[in-house]
Enzyme design. Structure first.
Site, short mmCIF file in Angstrom:
data_model
loop_
_atom_site.label_atom_id
_atom_site.label_comp_id
_atom_site.label_asym_id
_atom_site.label_seq_id
_atom_site.Cartn_x
_atom_site.Cartn_y
_atom_site.Cartn_z
CB CYS A 191 -0.95 0.02 1.20
SG CYS A 191 -0.09 0.09 2.80
CG ASP B 168 4.91 35.34 -26.83
OD1 ASP B 168 4.96 36.58 -26.84
OD2 ASP B 168 5.68 34.62 -27.50
CG ASP C 219 9.24 31.97 -27.28
OD1 ASP C 219 9.54 32.06 -26.07
OD2 ASP C 219 9.56 32.82 -28.12
CG ASP D 47 7.22 34.47 -23.65
OD1 ASP D 47 7.17 35.70 -23.52
OD2 ASP D 47 6.97 33.90 -24.73
CB CYS E 174 4.84 -0.15 1.46
SG CYS E 174 3.91 -1.45 2.28
#
Length: 744
Positions: A17, A431, A633, A637, A20
Site C-alpha cells: 500500500c 504570447d 515559446d 517568456d 510502504c
C-alpha cells in the site's frame, strides 16, 4: 547528472500500500548522501538523488531490502513485476482451493442453504483447523513479513491490518477447538471463525491480483513511448554497414533507416526524401515531408523511402528519452491532493487499530456485557473493514493514466501538481509570436531613404547574424533567398526585447523597434519612413527600423500569420470559463490585429511588453486571485512561465521548450491548450470521485462493522475490493480521455 547529484530509478517489489512507499521514502531519505527520494506505489518505482562520493546505489538497494522490499534496476522491472504477479497468482489459486471447504460452515448459516446436507468431513473442526493453518501461515506468510518490517520501522501498513484481523479470527477459533466442549463443538454449536481468516486472505489476494493486473495495464498505456525505442540500429562507418546497439551510436554517426521503420536517433537527413509520421511523438497525425537538411527525431516513423541520417543525439540524449524521463518525473511527483491524502493515511492504520480496541471494550462492557464472542467479532470486523489502499491509490493511478494520455498527444506534464493547477485555470496569458501566430514571420516589404533595398537587407542580415529571434531568422532567410552574402559584423550590443547594434564595414549599424530607436536617439527618420511604418502597422505587420551611425536609413515590415486553429482554441477556452489575454513585445497595431483575428477582446491586449513586463502582468493577475496560465515559446517568456500557476511552453518540433514551463506542448498547436485543460479537469474530477468513494466507503463500512451489522468475512471482502473499485474507476478515465481527444 546535475549540480545536486546523480539520480537513479529503481523498481520496487513487495509494496502492499502507499504506507510502504512512505516508509521507503522516510528511511532512504535519512541515509547520508541521499538528497531526495520519491517512491510511487502505483508505479512500483523509487527515484533517488544522491551524492556519488558519499553513497552508492548498492547501499540504497540494500537499505530498501532491509525494509522488506526488493529493489532492482529499471531494465529488470517488467520481469520482476511479472514474477511478483505470478507468485501472487499461485498464492491466490492455492488459497481459493483450500478456502472452498471452509466455506461450507459459512454456507450453513445462510437461510437459503440451511437445509442443505453437507458431508460431515467438510464441517469437521479439525479439518478446518488444518486448512486454515496452511492458509494463515503459509499462504499468508508475506502479510506477516510485511507487518514485521513495518512495525520494526515504527510504522503501520495494510499488512498490519490483515495480519492482525486474520490472526485474531484464527487464534480465537484455534483456542475454541482445543478448549470447547467436544459435544457442542461437533454439533457446530461453537462459533468458529476459520472461514473468516481464510476468506479474508483469499479476498485480499484476489483484490491485489486484480489491482496489479489493471495497474500494470495502466502503466503500459502510460509508458507507450518505450515502444518507440529501438534497441538495434544499422550504421555506416568508413563505408561499411553494420548493426550495433543504439546506446553505442555516437554523434555524427550515419544511421540507415529503411521505409516503415522507427527512426532510432535524433539527427539530420543527409540522403533521401520521405514522409515522417510524428504522431506517436507529437500528436500530429499528418506525416511531414522531409528532405536533406531537415531534422528528424527518435521515435518517429519513416513512412516512404530509405533515409541516411547524421546523428546529433542517441540513446538517453534524444528528445524522446528526455520526454520519457519527464513523464516518469510527473508520475512519481505528488500533487497537493496526494500530499494531503498521504498525511491522512499516515495515521489511518493506528487509528483503526485503536478503534477496533475501543469497539471491543464498548461491546463487552456496555452494549452486551460479558458477551466476549460478539465483542470479538465486531472488533475483528472493524480491523478487516478498514482500507487505507483505496485512499492511497485514488490520486496516483489517475495521474498515471492522464499523463500517459497527454504525452501521446504531444503534451508533456513535468509535475503532477501542474495538472491539478491547470484544472483550476481561469486566466490565460498568451504570447504572440510563435504562440498565437505561426512564429515564422516573413518580410512583407521594405522602405529605404538611402541606398537600395538589397543594401538595406544586406546590412540588416549582417547585424542579425547571431540572433535566434524569429524576425532575425526571417531577415537572414530573405537574404539567402535573394542571393546576398552579408558582410562580417563585430562588437554586437543587444538590448533584450528591443534590438541590436554591431560594427559593419566600419559603420555602426543598428536594427530594432520604435522603443530601441528612441533609446538610441536615432530620431524619427524621414516622413516617408513614418508613413510607411504607420501603414504597415495598420495592416497588422511588425516594423523594425534600420540605422546607419544613429541615422534611420530604412524600415522593414514583417508578416506573421495567426495560426489556423487560434480562433477555435480561444473560443473553446472561453467556453471553459478561461479569460484569454494577449501580451506581446510587438507594437499595438499588429497586436490588436492578431487579437481580432483570434477572437481576443481588444481590452485584453498588452503591447510593447518586455519579458519583465510580462512577469509583472502575471504576478499582478495572481494578486487579483486569478489562477493564471502563461503560454509562450519557452525562451523570452521564461520568467513569466515560471511565475505563472501553470507555464505552458510551446514547442516547435525541437527540444528547446522542454527546459521551460510546467507543461510542454511539443507542437505549437493552439488547440493543445484547451485539450490539456479538458483532460486536466476530467482527471481531477476522476480523482475526486475516487477520494469520495474511498471516504464514503470507510465512513459507512466501519460504523456498520463496529455495530455488529457485518460478519468479519464480509468486512474483509469489502476492504479487498474497495481498492479494486478505485483502480477500475481510474482505468475508466482512460476511455473518457480518448473520447475527449476526439474533440480536437
Amino acid at each position: 547528472m546535475d549540480e545536486k547529484g546523480i539520480t537513479i530509478d529503481l523498481s520496487v517489489q513487495g509494496m502492499s500500500c502507499t504506507a510502504c512507499a512512505a516508509r521507503i521514502e522516510k528511511n532512504v531519505g535519512k541515509m547520508p548522501g541521499v538528497e531526495a527520494v520519491a517512491v510511487s506505489y502505483s508505479a512500483r518505482t523509487a527515484w533517488v538523488q544522491y551524492k556519488p562520493g558519499m553513497i552508492e546505489p548498492s547501499a540504497i538497494m540494500q537499505q530498501i531490502a532491509k525494509l522488506g522490499f526488493k529493489a532492482d534496476l529499471p531494465e529488470n522491472a517488467k520481469e520482476g513485476f511479472e514474477k511478483e504477479r505470478s507468485r501472487l497468482r499461485l498464492r491466490l489459486i492455492i488459497s481459493m482451493i483450500l478456502t472452498a471447504p471452509l466455506l461450507s460452515a459459512m454456507v450453513q448459516h445462510l437461510a437459503p442453504f440451511a437445509r442443505i446436507e453437507l458431508p460431515e468431513l467438510l464441517t469437521n473442526p479439525w479439518l478446518q483447523l488444518v486448512l486454515a493453518t496452511v492458509i494463515q501461515f503459509v499462504i499468508g506468510l508475506p502479510f506477516y513479513i510485511g507487518a514485521y518490517h513495518a512495525i520494526r520501522s515504527r510504522a503501520t501498513n495494510m499488512d498490519v491490518l490483515v495480519a492482525t484481523g486474520t490472526s485474531a479470527a484464527y487464534l480465537y477459533s484455534h483456542f475454541l477447538v482445543f478448549n470447547a466442549d467436544r459435544t457442542a463443538l461437533y454439533a457446530h454449536e461453537v462459533p468458529l471463525y476459520f472461514e473468516t481468516s481464510a476468506v479474508v486472505i483469499t479476498a485480499v489476494l484476489l483484490g491485489k491480483f486484480i489491482e496489479a493486473s489493471v495497474t500494470s495495464r495502466a502503466q503500459q498505456d502510460a509508458s507507450g513511448y518505450s515502444k518507440l525505442l529501438n534497441t538495434v540500429v544499422k550504421v555506416e562507418r568508413a563505408g561499411v554497414e553494420m548493426e550495433i546497439k543504439t546506446e553505442f551510436v555516437r554523434e555524427n554517426d550515419y544511421v540507415l533507416v529503411p521505409a516503415g521503420q522507427i527512426i532510432p536517433v535524433d539527427g539530420v537527413i543527409t540522403n533521401g526524401e520521405s514522409e515522417i509520421n510524428e504522431s506517436l511523438l507529437t500528436g500530429e497525425s499528418v506525416p511531414l515531408a522531409k528532405r536533406p537538411g531537415d531534422q528528424v527525431w527518435a521515435g518517429t516513423r519513416n513512412e516512404s523511402s530509405s533515409l541516411r541520417i547524421r546523428t546529433t543525439a542517441a540513446g538517453y540524449a534524444t528528445m524522446l528519452s528526455r520526454i520519457v524521463d519527464l513523464v516518469r518525473q510527473a508520475q512519481r511527483s505528488k500533487s497537493l491532493i496526494q500530499r494531503q491524502v498521504d498525511a491522512v493515511s499516515a495515521w489511518f492504520v493506528p487509528a483503526m487499530l485503536l478503534l477496533s480496541l475501543g469497539t471491543f471494550v464498548i461491546w463487552v462492557t456496555a452494549v452486551d456485557p460479558g458477551n466476549w464472542t460478539t465483542a470479538f467479532r465486531c472488533a475483528v470486523a472493524v480491523v478487516l473493514a478498514a482500507c487505507p489502499c483505496a485512499l492511497g491509490l485514488a490520486t496516483p493511478i489517475s495521474l498515471v493514466v492522464a499523463s500517459g494520455r497527454l504525452a501521446k498527444r504531444g503534451i508533456v506534464v513535468k509535475e503532477a501538481g501542474a495538472l491539478e493547477r491547470l484544472a483550476q485555470l481561469d486566466m490565460l496569458v498568451l504570447d504572440k509570436t510563435g504562440t498565437l501566430t505561426e512564429g515564422k514571420p516573413k518580410i512583407g516589404s521594405m522602405h529605404v531613404t538611402q541606398g537600395s533595398k538589397q543594401g538595406l537587407l544586406r546590412l540588416a542580415a549582417a547585424v542579425e547574424a547571431n540572433s535566434t529571434h524569429p524576425l532575425a531568422v526571417a531577415i537572414r532567410a530573405e537574404a539567402v533567398q535573394t542571393g546576398l552574402v552579408p558582410p562580417a559584423a563585430t562588437d554586437f550590443s543587444y538590448t533584450t526585447g528591443k534590438g541590436v547594434e554591431a560594427l559593419v564595414e566600419q559603420r555602426r549599424i543598428g536594427i530594432g523597434n520604435a522603443g530601441f530607436a528612441a533609446l538610441k536617439k536615432w530620431g524619427i527618420g524621414s516622413p516617408t519612413i513614418q508613413r510607411f511604418a504607420e501603414e504597415r502597422q495598420k495592416l497588422g505587420e511588425t516594423v523594425l527600423y534600420v540605422a546607419d551611425n544613429n541615422r534611420v536609413i530604412g524600415a522593414i515590415s514583417f508578416i506573421d500569420a495567426v495560426k489556423a486553429f487560434a480562433k477555435p482554441a480561444v473560443t473553446q477556452l472561453r467556453k471553459a470559463g478561461v479569460t484569454v489575454v494577449l501580451a506581446t513585445g510587438d507594437h499595438p497595431a499588429p497586436a490588436l490585429s492578431a487579437a481580432q483575428t483570434a477572437g481576443i477582446d481588444s481590452s485584453k491586449v498588452y503591447a510593447n511588453m518586455l519579458p519583465e513586463d510580462k512577469l509583472e502582468l502575471v504576478e499582478r493577475l495572481k494578486e487579483q486571485d486569478y489562477k493564471v496560465g502563461m503560454a509562450g515559446d519557452g525562451w523570452n517568456d521564461a520568467p513569466a512561465l515560471a511565475a505563472a500557476d501553470v507555464g505552458l511552453a510551446m514547442g516547435d518540433g525541437t527540444d528547446a521548450a522542454l527546459t521551460a514551463g510546467h507543461i510542454t506542448l511539443l507542437q505549437p498547436r493552439m488547440t493543445a491548450i484547451p485539450e490539456a485543460l479538458l483532460i486536466s479537469r476530467l482527471t481531477v474530477r476522476n480523482v475526486r470521485q475516487n477520494l469520495t468513494f474511498a471516504f464514503i466507503y470507510n465512513a459507512l463500512i466501519i460504523p456498520f462493522a463496529a455495530c455488529g451489522m457485518l460478519q468479519p468475512w464480509m468486512a474483509g471482502t469489502a476492504m479487498a475490493f474497495s481498492s479494486v473499485s478505485v483502480v477500475g474507476n481510474a482505468i475508466r478515465l482512460g476511455a473518457s480521455l480518448r473520447r475527449a481527444a476526439g474533440q480536437f
